[in-house]
Design an enzyme around this catalytic site. Structure first.
Site, PDB file in Angstrom:
ATOM      1  N   SER A   1      45.293  48.054  39.603  1.00 23.44           N
ATOM      2  CA  SER A   1      44.135  47.227  39.949  1.00 23.44           C
ATOM      3  C   SER A   1      43.735  46.337  38.777  1.00 23.44           C
ATOM      4  O   SER A   1      43.883  46.724  37.609  1.00 23.44           O
ATOM      5  CB  SER A   1      42.952  48.131  40.325  1.00 23.44           C
ATOM      6  OG  SER A   1      41.748  47.398  40.404  1.00 23.44           O
TER       7      SER A   1
ATOM      8  N   TYR B   1      37.167  54.600  39.229  1.00 26.21           N
ATOM      9  CA  TYR B   1      38.254  53.975  39.979  1.00 26.21           C
ATOM     10  C   TYR B   1      39.232  53.310  39.017  1.00 26.21           C
ATOM     11  O   TYR B   1      40.446  53.529  39.083  1.00 26.21           O
ATOM     12  CB  TYR B   1      37.698  52.943  40.967  1.00 26.21           C
ATOM     13  CG  TYR B   1      38.771  52.125  41.644  1.00 26.21           C
ATOM     14  CD1 TYR B   1      39.598  52.708  42.592  1.00 26.21           C
ATOM     15  CD2 TYR B   1      38.967  50.789  41.329  1.00 26.21           C
ATOM     16  CE1 TYR B   1      40.607  51.974  43.213  1.00 26.21           C
ATOM     17  CE2 TYR B   1      39.966  50.041  41.940  1.00 26.21           C
ATOM     18  CZ  TYR B   1      40.769  50.637  42.885  1.00 26.21           C
ATOM     19  OH  TYR B   1      41.765  49.899  43.486  1.00 26.21           O
TER      20      TYR B   1
END
Length: 356
Positions: free
Chosen positions: A144, A169
């Site tokens: 990401s 995350y």
């Protein structure tokens, strides 16, 4: 793509947004696909089953740890289920793995951090262990853009270090990159990590800004825009993402990359068969321009409530994609106007059919 036709690809997260698009593209290009998903309720499972139905998977046939056939073969399975993951690899003769399954969402990680360890770390470890036990030709996995964290040196380059994540995350995705490297080094498993930059498009997730803004406008409700709209994102259309993955699958990294200097190491390459790429549009868009494009597609003004910046969020993202372009001769290029129009058209169709 001739040299990989008829080979088998395991796509984890196949009922998810990117996994759905990728699975269909792989089949279109002659590959055999096993799609895996646990169909969790992080967001409405009706949308996930609608995506499966779009791949000719009958909802009533879906049972845990059972392969169901349609456009793809699909199995409902959790990545944390180590024994059954190993059994799937043992019985399926998998050539390639694309690991897209993950607990998504930056903001959700602030209230439920344990789910990120379970899905993103333990789940990925089980995939790597299965690839160690039953070797595959290439593991491609989702990282990401959030791993860049506090970094403000834009455009973001994979050669930059990513040691300052802002939320669990991002930390879990950084961990995936490190785990992949260790398995590439120890066991020779070729791995490619992909740092996605704000993926959007038809069938997109309901927790993403595009869906939230569109739904609010359609329903004539107010919606929140953070940091008073003073944000920008390198929005990347989903078709560009999956085309990049398709091209990457048959191009695993090799050992002993001559460009790797252990005295001055580039984090994106290694002497092991390991590499990292950004996948972004290489063209940041101001958030309010994004909102304006939705308004144009709907021919309707939004009722915006401006808010302060959310914890764990960043003001801007911008991907340097030169290394990706040089590797696969492809660069994402879909315009925001076209991408948002396609999303809105599909949203209205799904909403009409009560899938949203």
């Amino acid at each position: 793509m001739g040299k990989i036709k008829s080979k088998k690809v395991l796509v984890t997260g196949a009922a998810g947004f990117i996994g759905h698009h990728l699975s269909k593209l792989l089949v279109k290009n002659g590959l055999s696909v096993i799609g895996l998903d646990n169909i969790n309720d992080y967001y409405d499972i009706e949308l996930k089953y609608a995506r499966l139905a779009d791949m000719q998977i009958n909802r009533t046939d879906v049972e845990y740890n059972k392969i169901v056939s349609g456009l793809i073969d699909f199995i409902k399975l959790d990545l944390t289920d180590r024994e059954n993951i190993l059994e799937l690899f043992k019985n399926s003769e998998i050539n390639y793995v694309v690991n897209l399954a993950a607990q998504a969402g930056v903001r959700y990680s602030l209230i439920n951090p344990h789910s990120y360890v379970d899905s993103n770390i333990t789940g990925f470890l089980n995939i790597l262990e299965a690839c160690r036990a039953y070797p595959v030709e290439h593991v491609v996995y989702a990282s990401s853009s959030s791993v860049y964290g506090l970094n403000k040196a834009v455009p973001f380059k994979t050669s930059q270090h990513t040691d300052h994540p802002l939320a669990m995350y991002a930390a879990s995705k950084k961990a995936n990159e490190m785990m992949a490297h260790s398995y590439s080094y120890l066991y020779g498993i070729p791995t490619t990590g992909l740092r996605f930059f704000t993926v959007y498009g038809p069938w997109g997730r309901p927790d993403m800004a595009l869906h939230i803004f569109t739904k609010a406008m359609v329903e004539d409700r107010e919606f929140e825009v953070f940091n008073h709209g003073k944000m920008s994102r390198d929005f990347t259309y989903v078709d560009d993402i999956v085309e990049s993955i398709l091209r990457l699958i048959p191009l695993p990294p090799k050992e002993n990359n001559p460009n790797f200097d252990p005295k001055n190491p580039d984090p994106s390459i290694s002497s092991a068969p390991y590499q990292l790429f950004n996948i972004g549009n290489n063209s940041p868009v101001a958030l309010m321009d994004y909102v304006n494009a939705i308004e144009k597609a709907l021919n309707k003004k939004g009722k915006i409530v401006f808010k302060e910046m959310q914890p764990g969020d960043v003001q801007s993202t911008y991907a340097d994609v030169e290394s990706l372009y040089n590797y696969i001769n492809f660069k994402p290029s879909t315009s925001i106007e076209k991408g948002i129009k396609n999303f809105v058209d599909k949203y209205l169709e799904l909403n009409k059919n009560k899938f949203l």
